[in-house]
Design an enzyme around this catalytic site. Sequence first.
Site, PDB file in Angstrom:
ATOM      1  CE  LYS A  43      -3.805  -0.358   2.415  1.00  0.00           C
ATOM      2  NZ  LYS A  43      -4.829  -0.060   1.419  1.00  0.00           N
ATOM      3  CB  ILE A  69      -8.732   4.999   0.355  1.00  0.00           C
ATOM      4  CG1 ILE A  69      -9.551   3.951  -0.403  1.00  0.00           C
ATOM      5  CG2 ILE A  69      -8.266   4.467   1.702  1.00  0.00           C
ATOM      6  CD1 ILE A  69     -10.747   3.413   0.280  1.00  0.00           C
ATOM      7  N   GLY A  70      -7.788   8.010   0.230  1.00  0.00           N
ATOM      8  CA  GLY A  70      -6.965   9.144   0.665  1.00  0.00           C
ATOM      9  C   GLY A  70      -5.609   8.770   1.239  1.00  0.00           C
ATOM     10  CB  CYS A 128      -0.416  11.716  -4.721  1.00  0.00           C
ATOM     11  SG  CYS A 128       1.350  11.674  -5.009  1.00  0.00           S
ATOM     12  CE  LYS A 163      -1.126   2.504  -9.860  1.00  0.00           C
ATOM     13  NZ  LYS A 163      -1.503   1.519  -8.842  1.00  0.00           N
ATOM     14  CB  THR A 191      -8.553   5.323  -9.854  1.00  0.00           C
ATOM     15  OG1 THR A 191      -7.936   6.412  -9.163  1.00  0.00           O
ATOM     16  CG2 THR A 191      -8.382   4.053  -9.057  1.00  0.00           C
ATOM     17  CB  THR A 264     -11.139  -3.169  -8.301  1.00  0.00           C
ATOM     18  OG1 THR A 264     -10.605  -1.848  -8.346  1.00  0.00           O
ATOM     19  CG2 THR A 264     -12.521  -3.132  -7.701  1.00  0.00           C
TER      20      THR A 264
END
Lengths: 312, 266
Positions: A43, A69-70, A128, A163, A191, A264
């Site tokens: 994560k 989720i943040g 981000c 990413k 996403t 997912t």
Amino acid sequence: MSDLSVDINGLILNNPIMPASGTFDKELSDIIDFNQLGAIVTKTFTADKRAGNPVPRACELPNAMLNAIGIPSKGLNNYIEQTVPYYQQYTSPLITSISANTATDFGLLAAKLDMVDGITAIEANISCPNIEAHGKAFAMEADSTAKVVKELRKATTLPLWVKLTPNTGDIISVAKAAQEYGADAVIVGNTVLGMAIDINTRRPKLGNIMGGLSGPAIKPIMIRMVYQCYKNINIPIIGCGGITTVDDVIEYFLAGSSAVQVGTANFIEPSTMSNIIDGLQAYCQQNNITRLRDLTGAIIDEKFAAIDALPY
Amino acid sequence: MTAIDSRSTIISNQWVNDEYKHMIIQVDEKAANVKPGQFFNLLCPQTQADKPFFRRPMSTYFANSQTGQVEFLYKVTGSGTRTLAELKTNDKLPVLGPLGKGFNLKDHYKHILVVGRGVGLATLAPLAEAAAEKNILVTALLSARNSDSLMSQARFLNVNANVIEVIDTDNSSRVENVEAIILAEHQKRPIDAMFTCGSTRLTKLLQKIAINHNIDGEVALEQHMACGIGMCYCCVKPFNIEGESQPRSKRVCIDGPVFDIKEFMA
């Protein structure tokens, strides 16, 4: 037996299947064998502790999940002291996913991970918000991508995977910038920014109002972006977005992926990655594919013949 | 926790009243080794009309590790439960579980109180049975909108629980009245621990009583989940941890769904 191994710029993985960051944790070890995985991706964490977003953090949509989720994070020290030692019991390479608010902070975090035993590669989640660019994600533009990848490359000798986000108008320029400034591979993608509203309460369905769409519904967008990147860069591409079956993996390979991340689907069917690894071997044998990596970019993409007739 | 990914078979799936259905599934014996308060994450089928994508968490109503049978009591409300309601005998249903942490019945308990409302009663029925097996006296306070909505009384009566029913239509379910009932019961016979599920108001009341009278207490919470096993971080709630100045997030799926009632934040 077919050869499922893949080569990510010199890093050889036993097979191309790994989790997408944020959709995998040690609890899954009850259900699948982690040593089976091509790689383990943890994560995303930040240097400091952070709480993450308010609830609701996710809602379901047809064939998709919308989440905000943040990136809740227990911080760098927790990662080094708890997470890395835990995964050392497994043979699969550990890919460490990181996030930061500025290019400099990305570099500082990567530098601290450089000498940690047990980390095989760094995945920089540059989807981000870039605090220096009014919250726009780094990977939305080539310039900010270049800046952050440059800092990361200076900071670490570990393989650097970057990413990318589909929330850019120009994935090719962004991918080229990542390559030029030293990324060893790119992950395409993350996403898709979305929003859903409850028509009864007239409120957003996510506590953070907007969030990221994932799941099978976004796969065509990601296949397109992998294809576009493959045509324009020379470093390996790790495909990500909506993978649930072996067929999805093959599609990503044909579009230009050298490996894939499953996200997912792990929430819906926790044995997905294990099933795909078993299924890939069967698929290759049935289709006389001796080396899976030969499928990378093997799409036959000649345009179909033009219609030789007048309009209508 | 050991989560087991099973492909269960439907044994029966019957209406209990206009809103609720009772489903019995067959899993392997290991997966049926369930502690009261634990849950399963059910992969609801997709139909022409409804396309649920996430699994649905559901606490167990009954489980028998000898026979491998697990039961659920559920209210048919949304797309997931609507498609569950269509399952027939011998249909297959992928289930993941048992998941989460269940209720804690400590050895020194002699008398416990369970307070449930609506479908929360389904979560508490196995706890009453587990308590009876340990020779713990059970007082069960059952709350509902009206007497038709009260369910599972038989489950509590079968274990000789002292059953008290309160409903909205005659105002007996008012928090003040419930408080008076509980304190009177505690006066008659000291309550060692209180357990609740299904109502924020009742949880807050029990929390107050637990703190004021120094009684143990636990609450089973609900929250929207995606994975059910701790990976997605969708189901977090804040909790007050003793000795900590700031609330801390916990995942309902894996840190709970049963929590110390003193930690609960409304």
